[in-house]
Design a protein around this motif. Structure first.
Motif, PDB file in Angstrom:
ATOM      1  N   MET A   1       0.835  -1.201   0.000  1.00  0.00           N
ATOM      2  CA  MET A   1       0.000   0.000   0.000  1.00  0.00           C
ATOM      3  C   MET A   1       0.871   1.253   0.000  1.00  0.00           C
ATOM      4  SD  MET A   1      -3.206  -1.025   2.469  1.00  0.00           S
ATOM      5  CE  MET A   1      -4.106   0.448   2.021  1.00  0.00           C
ATOM      6  N   ALA A   2       2.034   1.174   0.652  1.00  0.00           N
ATOM      7  CA  ALA A   2       2.942   2.326   0.679  1.00  0.00           C
ATOM      8  C   ALA A   2       3.417   2.675  -0.729  1.00  0.00           C
ATOM      9  CB  ALA A   2       4.132   2.032   1.591  1.00  0.00           C
ATOM     10  N   VAL A   3       3.641   1.657  -1.558  1.00  0.00           N
ATOM     11  CA  VAL A   3       4.053   1.900  -2.939  1.00  0.00           C
ATOM     12  C   VAL A   3       2.932   2.602  -3.701  1.00  0.00           C
ATOM     13  CG1 VAL A   3       4.683   0.800  -5.120  1.00  0.00           C
ATOM     14  CG2 VAL A   3       5.683  -0.014  -2.970  1.00  0.00           C
ATOM     15  N   PHE A   4       1.671   2.186  -3.457  1.00  0.00           N
ATOM     16  CA  PHE A   4       0.530   2.858  -4.075  1.00  0.00           C
ATOM     17  C   PHE A   4       0.498   4.329  -3.682  1.00  0.00           C
ATOM     18  CE2 PHE A   4      -1.156  -1.276  -5.104  1.00  0.00           C
ATOM     19  CZ  PHE A   4      -1.985  -1.034  -6.183  1.00  0.00           C
ATOM     20  N   TRP A   5       0.673   4.593  -2.376  1.00  0.00           N
ATOM     21  CA  TRP A   5       0.650   5.976  -1.890  1.00  0.00           C
ATOM     22  C   TRP A   5       1.777   6.791  -2.522  1.00  0.00           C
ATOM     23  CZ3 TRP A   5      -3.551   7.661   0.125  1.00  0.00           C
ATOM     24  CH2 TRP A   5      -4.349   6.865   0.944  1.00  0.00           C
ATOM     25  N   LEU A   6       2.958   6.186  -2.627  1.00  0.00           N
ATOM     26  CA  LEU A   6       4.107   6.895  -3.204  1.00  0.00           C
ATOM     27  C   LEU A   6       3.856   7.241  -4.674  1.00  0.00           C
ATOM     28  CD1 LEU A   6       6.973   7.945  -2.699  1.00  0.00           C
ATOM     29  CD2 LEU A   6       7.835   5.690  -3.372  1.00  0.00           C
TER      30      LEU A   6
ATOM     31  N   MET B   1       3.369  11.069  -6.402  1.00  0.00           N
ATOM     32  CA  MET B   1       4.121  11.580  -7.551  1.00  0.00           C
ATOM     33  C   MET B   1       3.184  12.101  -8.644  1.00  0.00           C
ATOM     34  SD  MET B   1       7.232  11.312  -6.677  1.00  0.00           S
ATOM     35  CE  MET B   1       8.356  10.396  -5.612  1.00  0.00           C
ATOM     36  N   ILE B   2       2.108  11.349  -8.887  1.00  0.00           N
ATOM     37  CA  ILE B   2       1.128  11.780  -9.890  1.00  0.00           C
ATOM     38  C   ILE B   2       0.516  13.117  -9.483  1.00  0.00           C
ATOM     39  CG2 ILE B   2      -1.134  11.263 -10.907  1.00  0.00           C
ATOM     40  CD1 ILE B   2      -0.381   8.294 -10.720  1.00  0.00           C
ATOM     41  N   LEU B   3       0.204  13.266  -8.197  1.00  0.00           N
ATOM     42  CA  LEU B   3      -0.424  14.501  -7.715  1.00  0.00           C
ATOM     43  C   LEU B   3       0.526  15.692  -7.804  1.00  0.00           C
ATOM     44  CD1 LEU B   3      -2.504  13.349  -4.620  1.00  0.00           C
ATOM     45  CD2 LEU B   3      -3.277  13.816  -6.941  1.00  0.00           C
ATOM     46  N   ILE B   4       1.819  15.467  -7.579  1.00  0.00           N
ATOM     47  CA  ILE B   4       2.794  16.562  -7.703  1.00  0.00           C
ATOM     48  C   ILE B   4       2.813  17.089  -9.141  1.00  0.00           C
ATOM     49  CG2 ILE B   4       5.265  17.077  -7.766  1.00  0.00           C
ATOM     50  CD1 ILE B   4       5.599  15.403  -5.258  1.00  0.00           C
ATOM     51  N   VAL B   5       2.873  16.179 -10.089  1.00  0.00           N
ATOM     52  CA  VAL B   5       2.876  16.589 -11.497  1.00  0.00           C
ATOM     53  C   VAL B   5       1.575  17.312 -11.840  1.00  0.00           C
ATOM     54  CG1 VAL B   5       2.910  15.766 -13.878  1.00  0.00           C
ATOM     55  CG2 VAL B   5       4.435  14.736 -12.178  1.00  0.00           C
TER      56      VAL B   5
ATOM     57  N   VAL C   1       1.960  15.639  -0.578  1.00  0.00           N
ATOM     58  CA  VAL C   1       2.865  15.611   0.579  1.00  0.00           C
ATOM     59  C   VAL C   1       2.382  14.593   1.609  1.00  0.00           C
ATOM     60  CG1 VAL C   1       3.720  16.950   2.544  1.00  0.00           C
ATOM     61  CG2 VAL C   1       3.659  17.980   0.265  1.00  0.00           C
ATOM     62  N   TYR C   2       1.063  14.571   1.844  1.00  0.00           N
ATOM     63  CA  TYR C   2       0.490  13.620   2.810  1.00  0.00           C
ATOM     64  C   TYR C   2       0.706  12.179   2.335  1.00  0.00           C
ATOM     65  CZ  TYR C   2      -2.999  10.869   5.274  1.00  0.00           C
ATOM     66  OH  TYR C   2      -3.629   9.893   5.995  1.00  0.00           O
ATOM     67  N   PHE C   3       0.411  11.909   1.060  1.00  0.00           N
ATOM     68  CA  PHE C   3       0.553  10.557   0.534  1.00  0.00           C
ATOM     69  C   PHE C   3       2.003  10.089   0.586  1.00  0.00           C
ATOM     70  CE2 PHE C   3      -3.371  10.856  -2.463  1.00  0.00           C
ATOM     71  CZ  PHE C   3      -4.187  10.803  -1.344  1.00  0.00           C
ATOM     72  N   ILE C   4       2.916  10.943   0.148  1.00  0.00           N
ATOM     73  CA  ILE C   4       4.330  10.568   0.126  1.00  0.00           C
ATOM     74  C   ILE C   4       4.860  10.403   1.543  1.00  0.00           C
ATOM     75  CG2 ILE C   4       6.641  11.366  -0.500  1.00  0.00           C
ATOM     76  CD1 ILE C   4       5.367  12.675  -2.979  1.00  0.00           C
ATOM     77  N   GLY C   5       4.466  11.307   2.448  1.00  0.00           N
ATOM     78  CA  GLY C   5       4.889  11.186   3.845  1.00  0.00           C
ATOM     79  C   GLY C   5       4.416   9.890   4.466  1.00  0.00           C
ATOM     80  N   SER C   6       3.145   9.537   4.240  1.00  0.00           N
ATOM     81  CA  SER C   6       2.603   8.283   4.766  1.00  0.00           C
ATOM     82  C   SER C   6       3.332   7.090   4.181  1.00  0.00           C
ATOM     83  CB  SER C   6       1.109   8.176   4.443  1.00  0.00           C
ATOM     84  OG  SER C   6       0.391   9.236   5.037  1.00  0.00           O
ATOM     85  N   SER C   7       3.641   7.164   2.885  1.00  0.00           N
ATOM     86  CA  SER C   7       4.341   6.066   2.233  1.00  0.00           C
ATOM     87  C   SER C   7       5.740   5.866   2.815  1.00  0.00           C
ATOM     88  CB  SER C   7       4.438   6.355   0.730  1.00  0.00           C
ATOM     89  OG  SER C   7       5.256   5.408   0.095  1.00  0.00           O
ATOM     90  N   LEU C   8       6.484   6.971   2.959  1.00  0.00           N
ATOM     91  CA  LEU C   8       7.863   6.859   3.466  1.00  0.00           C
ATOM     92  C   LEU C   8       7.902   6.352   4.903  1.00  0.00           C
ATOM     93  CD1 LEU C   8       9.454  10.103   1.951  1.00  0.00           C
ATOM     94  CD2 LEU C   8       9.715   7.709   1.177  1.00  0.00           C
ATOM     95  N   LEU C   9       6.916   6.772   5.711  1.00  0.00           N
ATOM     96  CA  LEU C   9       6.858   6.274   7.086  1.00  0.00           C
ATOM     97  C   LEU C   9       6.709   4.767   7.120  1.00  0.00           C
ATOM     98  CD1 LEU C   9       4.632   8.942   8.909  1.00  0.00           C
ATOM     99  CD2 LEU C   9       7.065   8.461   9.282  1.00  0.00           C
ATOM    100  N   ASN C  10       5.886   4.219   6.218  1.00  0.00           N
ATOM    101  CA  ASN C  10       5.699   2.760   6.165  1.00  0.00           C
ATOM    102  C   ASN C  10       6.915   2.053   5.586  1.00  0.00           C
ATOM    103  OD1 ASN C  10       3.068   2.242   7.272  1.00  0.00           O
ATOM    104  ND2 ASN C  10       2.183   3.220   5.478  1.00  0.00           N
TER     105      ASN C  10
END
Length: 221
Positions: free
Chosen positions: A78-83, A87-91, A208-217
């Protein structure tokens, strides 16, 4: 007994539809794209975003009910999905802000916003980056069992639930798109520009929220 069973089934369908409707209310990437296209006058493209999100919703429901939910419930998967979603949202957020802040007259008849194909792809990709939908589907099953609307979760019940819940989600977004398409007549171009910038910033914050959650996991031992 037959009458009581029929009433329970109708209540189950209504409750599944309502759960789908409510799940679409909180602002998220899909809703932002639907609103942005509708308020800029691209109603058909907005509907295609909804269709793409609908397909993703049905896909995750099928996963939840028919087989591989445990795999996607793994934290690192799931962390990979969030990451990827971040990235898609940043673009997407960056493109929206750059387009909205251009000096001079800004055209809101851009090909990217108007194209129905891109609307569908956007809705499908943004909907697909949310594996938490699996938990939403499974939570609904537990609630319906607890309150007695269903006794045994058969394949037939799963299919009814899948379609009723997905149509509930889609109907809220369709209603929102229609309302904003009508309301745009009363909103100035200056305000539309500000609204688009706001949507871009909101997408970056979600990223930022999605990537932060992903990196924490991913960084957990």
């Amino acid at each position: 007994m037959v009458g009581e069973t029929a009433i329970n089934f109708l209540l189950f369908i209504a409750a599944a539809y309502l759960m789908g409707f409510i799940s679409a209310v909180p602002a998220g990437p899909v809703q932002i794209e639907v609103v942005r296209r509708a308020i800029n006058g691209h109603l058909k493209a907005s509907f295609m975003v909804i269709l793409g999100a609908f397909c993703a919703d049905v896909f995750y429901g099928a996963i939840a009910f028919f087989g591989i939910a445990p795999f996607l419930e793994e934290k690192r998967v799931m962390a990979v999905f969030w990451l990827a979603g971040g990235m898609i949202l940043i673009v997407l957020g960056t493109v929206i802000i750059r387009h909205s802040l251009r000096t001079g007259e800004v055209s809101y008849q851009s090909e990217r916003l108007r194209k129905k194909r891109w609307g569908f792809i956007g809705g499908l990709s943004l909907g697909s980056m949310n594996p938490m939908l699996i938990l939403w589907w499974l939570s609904g099953v537990k609630i319906f069992k607890d309150v007695g609307l269903i006794k045994k979760f058969t394949h037939d019940i799963a299919i009814y639930y899948l379609w009723a819940g997905s149509f509930g989600l889609a109907s809220y977004l369709v209603g929102l798109a229609l309302f904003l398409y009508w309301a745009k007549e009363f909103i100035s171009m200056g305000w539309i520009k500000k609204i688009n910038v706001g949507f871009g910033i909101l997408l970056l914050l979600l990223a930022v929220y999605f990537i932060g959650s992903s990196l924490l996991n991913l960084l957990q031992p």
